[in-house]
Enzyme design. Structure first.
Site: not given
Length: 382
Positions: A212, A114-115, A347, A140, A318, A282, A210
């Protein structure tokens, strides 16, 4: 978060990779060079061998993983009619995973998932500056994240052990970090991911995966009809750059309340500033339970009947619903297009920007300590 894998060019690629790699459970490389160039998943990157490994269980379910970025390439599980469906988005070659702007399909994420705001944090009185790769922030792990590394691999039946040594200063992070991730395909159709890490210098760590998902089948269109439950009473609101404000806000009475399962698309267009910032969902959810035994989330496709349950020992989840996907390039598996909101990610993690948020659970790892966490994605077809 379909078409069947047998109809894509991925299947022969997997078969080739299995023939040359997965059958050798004690080595990450093959001793037989013949045919290597025929598989788009076999390559040499930074002087290290990249291969594809396939785990299979007694039910015929399978998971294919490349040691480039530890990426989950495919997940084949039975639908309500016991037909195998690939529920993971990805590419047909390792080369595609290397392209600029690739959205981390299936990747192991680290050193920090994440950030991190402005790519900066202070640890033991020293400020560290990370690589900026998401506007003003680090996402990430930065440009040099674990998703772009060739991991050492060893397969043993239904388990794949990946290891990587992240050197002191890599991507700006302090300490040499020794990381091990074990993927296990269980006989009840669970993909279990166990992470461990140790360091020689105080650092921050937040590892995740991660993948999808589209439970109707990768490349089959929108996931807005999927029914989602997240067992969370609160979430962490973000600013316009998607960095948490530091608040932990209740979900009750908002579009973020998934305690009772609902279609992902039901409330996604509400006039909510948070949905505007994320162009949809998000956001990080603060989980009620994280004992690894109680599902923290469930998702079901009304098309295939496939249900995915998520179990974790992490405090956060997440939820991302593919808001930045465009589908412009038809470069998905089998030449498929992956358009806007045609997949979702769940996540498991500690909270975003935790090194800068004193009221979030710590992500600090010190010498002598061992970072451990476990997550399982379990697939049902009832």
């Amino acid at each position: 978060m379909k078409s069947q894998i047998f109809k894509s060019i991925l299947f022969p690629a997997i078969c080739l990779a299995v023939a040359f790699t997965a059958c050798n459970s004690n080595s990450s490389t093959s001793n037989n060079d013949e045919g290597k160039d025929d598989s788009p998943y076999i390559a040499s990157i930074d002087g290290k061998e990249v291969q594809l490994y396939t785990l299979k269980n007694k039910n015929g379910a399978s998971v294919s993983i490349t040691n480039y970025g530890g990426r989950v390439v495919s997940i084949l599980v039975p639908d309500k009619d016991n037909k195998m469906v690939d529920v993971a988005l990805g590419y047909d070659s390792v080369k595609s995973y290397q392209k600029e702007g690739e959205p981390f399909f299936g990747a192991l994420i680290g050193r920090y998932g994440n950030r991190i705001g402005k790519g900066r944090f202070t640890l033991e009185g020293k400020q560290y500056q990370l690589q900026l790769n998401n506007g003003p922030n680090t996402l990430h792990g930065g440009n040099d994240g674990f998703f772009s590394k060739v991991w050492d691999a060893k397969q043993d039946g239904q388990k794949l052990e990946l290891s990587y040594v992240s050197k002191d200063g890599e991507a700006g992070y302090p300490g040499t970090l020794n990381v091990k991730v074990v993927y296990t395909l269980t006989d009840d159709n669970g993909l279990q991911i166990d992470y461990t890490a140790t360091t020689d210098k105080t650092t921050v760590v937040n590892l995740t995966n991660h993948t999808y998902f589209n439970l109707s089948g990768e490349g089959s269109g929108t996931i807005l009809d999927h029914e989602l439950m997240i067992a969370a009473d609160a979430y962490t609101p973000v600013d316009s750059t998607l960095i948490p404000t530091g608040k932990i806000a209740p979900v009750k009475g908002t579009a973020f309340d998934f305690n009772v399962a609902k279609a992902i698309g039901r409330d996604i267009e509400q006039a909510d500033e948070q949905l505007k910032f994320g162009k949809g969902y998000d956001h990080n959810f603060a989980l009620v339970e994280n004992n690894g035994k109680t599902p923290v989330a469930t998702v079901k496709s009304p098309v295939t009947g496939i249900t995915m349950e998520v179990y974790t020992t992490e405090p956060g989840l997440q939820f991302y619903c593919g808001n930045f996907m465009t589908g412009i390039d038809k470069d998905g598996k089998g030449g498929k297009s992956y358009p806007h909101r045609s997949a979702f990610c769940l996540e498991t993690q500690h909270f975003p920007d935790a090194p800068n948020q004193p009221n979030f659970a710590s992500t600090v790892l010190k010498p002598g300590e061992t970072y451990t966490t476990s997550t399982t994605y379990k697939f049902l077809n009832k």
